[in-house]
Design a protein around this motif. Structure first.
Motif, PDB file in Angstrom:
ATOM      1  N   VAL A 193       0.965  -1.189   0.026  1.00 30.93           N
ATOM      2  CA  VAL A 193      -0.018   0.076   0.277  1.00 30.93           C
ATOM      3  C   VAL A 193       0.819   1.251  -0.011  1.00 30.93           C
ATOM      4  O   VAL A 193       1.740   1.268   0.958  1.00 30.93           O
ATOM      5  N   GLU A 222      -0.294  -7.255  -4.867  1.00 29.70           N
ATOM      6  CA  GLU A 222      -1.192  -6.402  -5.349  1.00 29.70           C
ATOM      7  C   GLU A 222      -0.703  -5.119  -4.838  1.00 29.70           C
ATOM      8  O   GLU A 222      -0.280  -4.832  -3.587  1.00 29.70           O
ATOM      9  N   VAL A 224      -1.350  -1.054  -4.196  1.00 24.25           N
ATOM     10  CA  VAL A 224      -2.586  -0.265  -4.093  1.00 24.25           C
ATOM     11  C   VAL A 224      -2.343   1.138  -3.752  1.00 24.25           C
ATOM     12  O   VAL A 224      -1.219   1.546  -2.902  1.00 24.25           O
ATOM     13  N   THR A 259      -4.250  -1.072  -8.240  1.00 25.60           N
ATOM     14  CA  THR A 259      -5.330  -0.731  -7.866  1.00 25.60           C
ATOM     15  C   THR A 259      -5.366   0.854  -7.326  1.00 25.60           C
ATOM     16  O   THR A 259      -4.273   1.156  -6.602  1.00 25.60           O
ATOM     17  N   LEU A 325      -8.702  -6.568  -0.815  1.00 25.29           N
ATOM     18  CA  LEU A 325      -7.672  -6.988  -1.821  1.00 25.29           C
ATOM     19  C   LEU A 325      -6.603  -7.888  -1.490  1.00 25.29           C
ATOM     20  O   LEU A 325      -6.034  -8.479  -2.312  1.00 25.29           O
TER      21      LEU A 325
END
Length: 337
Positions: A193, A222, A224, A259, A325
């Protein structure tokens, strides 16, 4: 969900600095994520900057706030750690007790990394806190007109459009490297993140550390980005949400963000105290077409929280999305094995 059935806590790495980071960390801690916070070391203003210059220590302010956000010590002890001497204390004026403790322990241990790990044990920190690098860094900005300024606290004061930023060590005779365990944390994460925080002075200083930025662009986790709600004086004036993402991609020369979380709730015009929050300008404009060209997925929601005459992210709502997520990312990663 796979993670929930196995009982494994999602591994979430949060990279940044500033006041927005602790809000997200507190929410992740409350939901029992396995949290790793990677904290910027390029701050040169206020108490952190003074201690950095006087004691030759990594600026401790953001580290202090992150430790407290993940700590299980009683509120009274947290208040003591946060206490800041007033202007009548002359030499100590403006310094927080926590900053002084971090600086002292870094000197005792001969390492900011070791100091943070020891403090984490003493403070009952639920998670991991790592400095982005194990030395103080200088943040440089090159503006569109070709001029350059050095020092995080000086950049916004120029009131010019920033072309790019980069970091160097105080002694410019070696390559900046990420702190111990930072690269492995990014590699092993379910979710990485970025933010919330100042684009050029809280997020990018971390990503401009060569091996750290490379790890973020190459991780199977992922990635973000939590987009800021308000534009910032001297940094992101007239920026849309797509502009924020574009700057990140240009700096790392790759479209690496998967994302973006975008707040769509309106900020009341007369709510914010403009004197207290003088660095914030207007609400970030939306450019969903531009975002769709930058990232595969955009999650828009009312992530706004109004308090203390200021504008903040709603930590609970943001964390709820991050958990979804993280579990999804874990399923995808393990399906490939």
């Amino acid at each position: 969900m796979m993670n929930e059935k196995k009982g494994r806590r999602p591994k979430i790495v949060v990279i940044g600095g500033g006041t927005g980071l602790p809000v997200i960390l507190q929410g992740l801690k409350a939901k029992h994520a396995e949290v790793t916070a990677i904290v910027t070391v390029a701050d040169d203003g206020g108490s952190s900057g003074s201690l950095r210059n006087y004691a030759n220590v990594v600026p401790p302010g953001d580290i202090r706030n992150v430790l407290l956000s993940l700590s299980n010590i009683p509120h009274l002890q947290k208040d003591i750690f946060q206490y800041r001497f007033d202007t009548n204390d002359h030499f100590l004026a403006g310094h927080s007790i926590g900053n002084l403790i971090i600086a002292a322990m870094a000197e005792m241990r001969g390492s900011i990394f070791e100091a943070i790990q020891l403090l984490s044990k003493m403070m009952g920190v639920d998670g991991h806190v790592y400095p982005a690098a194990e030395e103080a860094l200088i943040l440089h900005a090159i503006f569109e007109d070709g001029t350059q300024v050095s020092g995080e606290s000086k950049i916004a004061k120029e009131s010019k459009k920033i072309e790019r930023v980069f970091v160097t060590p105080i002694n410019e005779d070696h390559e900046v490297k990420a702190s111990r365990k930072v690269l492995s944390a990014i590699r092993d994460a379910d979710l990485v993140v970025l933010g919330p925080g100042s684009l050029f002075t809280s997020i990018l200083p971390n990503l401009m550390i060569g091996d750290l930025g490379k790890a973020v662009t190459e991780t199977s986790a992922e990635v973000v980005y939590i987009c800021n709600i308000m534009t910032q004086l001297g940094e992101t004036e007239n920026f849309s949400d797509a502009d924020h993402v574009s700057v990140l991609h240009k700096h790392l020369e790759k479209k690496f963000i998967d994302t973006v979380l975008v707040n769509t709730e309106h900020v009341p015009e007369d709510y914010m105290n403009r004197e207290r929050y003088d660095e914030y300008l207007v609400q970030v404009a939306h450019d969903f077409k531009g975002l769709s060209e930058e990232v595969p997925r955009v999650i828009s929601n009312g992530f706004l929280k109004l308090r203390d005459e200021g504008v903040f992210h709603n930590g609970d709502k943001v964390v709820e999305e991050l958990f979804k997520l993280a579990y999804e990312s874990n399923r995808v990663r393990f399906a490939k094995i």
